[in-house]
Design an enzyme around this catalytic site. Sequence first.
Site, PDB file in Angstrom:
ATOM      1  N   ASP A 181     154.821  16.883 -58.293  1.00  0.00           N
ATOM      2  CA  ASP A 181     153.352  16.232 -58.225  1.00  0.00           C
ATOM      3  C   ASP A 181     153.210  15.465 -59.557  1.00  0.00           C
ATOM      4  O   ASP A 181     152.997  16.085 -60.794  1.00  0.00           O
ATOM      5  CB  ASP A 181     152.190  17.065 -57.918  1.00  0.00           C
ATOM      6  CG  ASP A 181     151.160  16.451 -57.714  1.00  0.00           C
ATOM      7  OD1 ASP A 181     151.139  15.062 -57.443  1.00  0.00           O
ATOM      8  OD2 ASP A 181     150.024  16.858 -57.500  1.00  0.00           O
ATOM      9  N   ASP A 234     151.481   8.113 -57.724  1.00  0.00           N
ATOM     10  CA  ASP A 234     151.463   9.342 -57.385  1.00  0.00           C
ATOM     11  C   ASP A 234     152.150   9.933 -56.309  1.00  0.00           C
ATOM     12  O   ASP A 234     152.221   9.436 -55.184  1.00  0.00           O
ATOM     13  CB  ASP A 234     149.903   9.735 -57.042  1.00  0.00           C
ATOM     14  CG  ASP A 234     149.665  11.231 -56.697  1.00  0.00           C
ATOM     15  OD1 ASP A 234     150.523  12.054 -57.049  1.00  0.00           O
ATOM     16  OD2 ASP A 234     148.864  11.470 -55.986  1.00  0.00           O
TER      17      ASP A 234
END
Length: 486
Positions: free
Chosen positions: A184, A373
């Site tokens: 992530d 992201d």
Amino acid sequence: MQFSFLLTVLLLALAQVEAAPVKPQQRTVTLPLKRLPQRSDLPPTVLLQQHINRSHRRHARMTGREGPSDAELVKRMEKRLHQARYDKRFNRNGVNVPASNNEDVGIKGPNRLDSNQLGNGNQNNSSNGFPQAGLDAQNAGNLTIANQPTTNNSLGLDVEGNDVGYVATVQVGTPPRDFSILMDSGSADFWIGGEGCQSLGGGDCGNHVFLGPNSSSSFQTSGQQFQVTYGSGQVAGDIVADNVSIAGLDLAQHVFGVALLESQDFSNDTTKFDGLMGLAQSPLSNQGVLTPVESLAKNGLISEAITSYKISRVSDGLNDGEITFGGLDASKFDSTTLVTVDNVNPQGFWEASFTVSAGGKDLGLTGRTAILDTGTTLIIAPANDAQAVHAMIPGSQSDGQGGFIIPCTTTTVVSLAFGGKNFDINPVDLLFTPVDPNNLQGDCISGISTGTIGTPQQWLVGDVFLKNAYYSTNVQKNTISLAKLV
């Protein structure tokens, strides 16, 4: 099905696969990434709202704002559920196709996925509609095995579902055991489920691999606690130290977290990863410790704290995604297109200035920035910006709830430009899911949605875009690099 039951399971969309690390050379290491599936038994618009809700909370956390309340999110989901329940365009089971209809519509049933038929590299052409391979993968949620890597320091990316989420396998503890870890770029905490973990929904934390003193002789606890809240759930537990091996690089007594409390999004059996590795910058860490890539650099195992991503799509049939620590894999991108820009986010996220065009026309959206992201599936844009983009897509229409419907056959190219270099989004990546799975040339839900954004200039840019560029971050230089894929 009762709404109350549906609302308890709407955020479950995860799975795992295995891959072996390749020994690093020249202080550059590469890990495999593995896709996580979205649920296929929910109506398309409900799946969309699930991702929008996650993105809203994620973006609020990134911008330091108070996020939408549980009541607000539930209200939005209930509205979607009512719409789906009474809208005759949807079959009863959402995007699943009843087995009795398979032969009529040419769609495989959910247990009949053939990974050898998941694309030949030519299924990108969105003029043919939503890719059949993508629908097969979405329905089945099964693993599509990656090809063997062809370059040094590279590991294959196994694909789960239809391009949702990315997981790598790392070894932790003594003796070392494999843990499937979600990668992530939008957070900075590394944690693994701990022995004795309890679910906030009641019971234990599911069928996962756990870490603690009973399984690792090198496990040490600090007595300090941590808590992290994500767009799709939360965890809390203790800060510990244990041996961590990332693609054969050994971090002795690395400091990270074990989760002793997990929300159902993480604890449920359908969530197949065992923890999460945040790869933003450590000032963002709730644990107050270095990220793994920063520790690798500090210990001289890699030359710089660089993390690089090549994210693939299942419909290509290439299955060549990877995450690389310490450098960039030059075999994945065109070096003549490489551009490096400053990170403009002071908190530790990865954010850069950009401009937008669609259909070959600059939309005149100046002063915009994008948080890049890997943990976000969609692109979330301010309302006026999202409307401006979709105004350039013939046949598009608003769904009245922050989403948009576009033709599955659209050929409109949306481009984001960083450092003066345009990066086109393949039109197939604009197709989140078909409205009617029996008609892949009909309407599709757009992968660009409206978000409750902190400023009118800020976007949250996830995998809809990142599948179209090689993406690399450098902690020491505080820069972001992008290049066109080959």
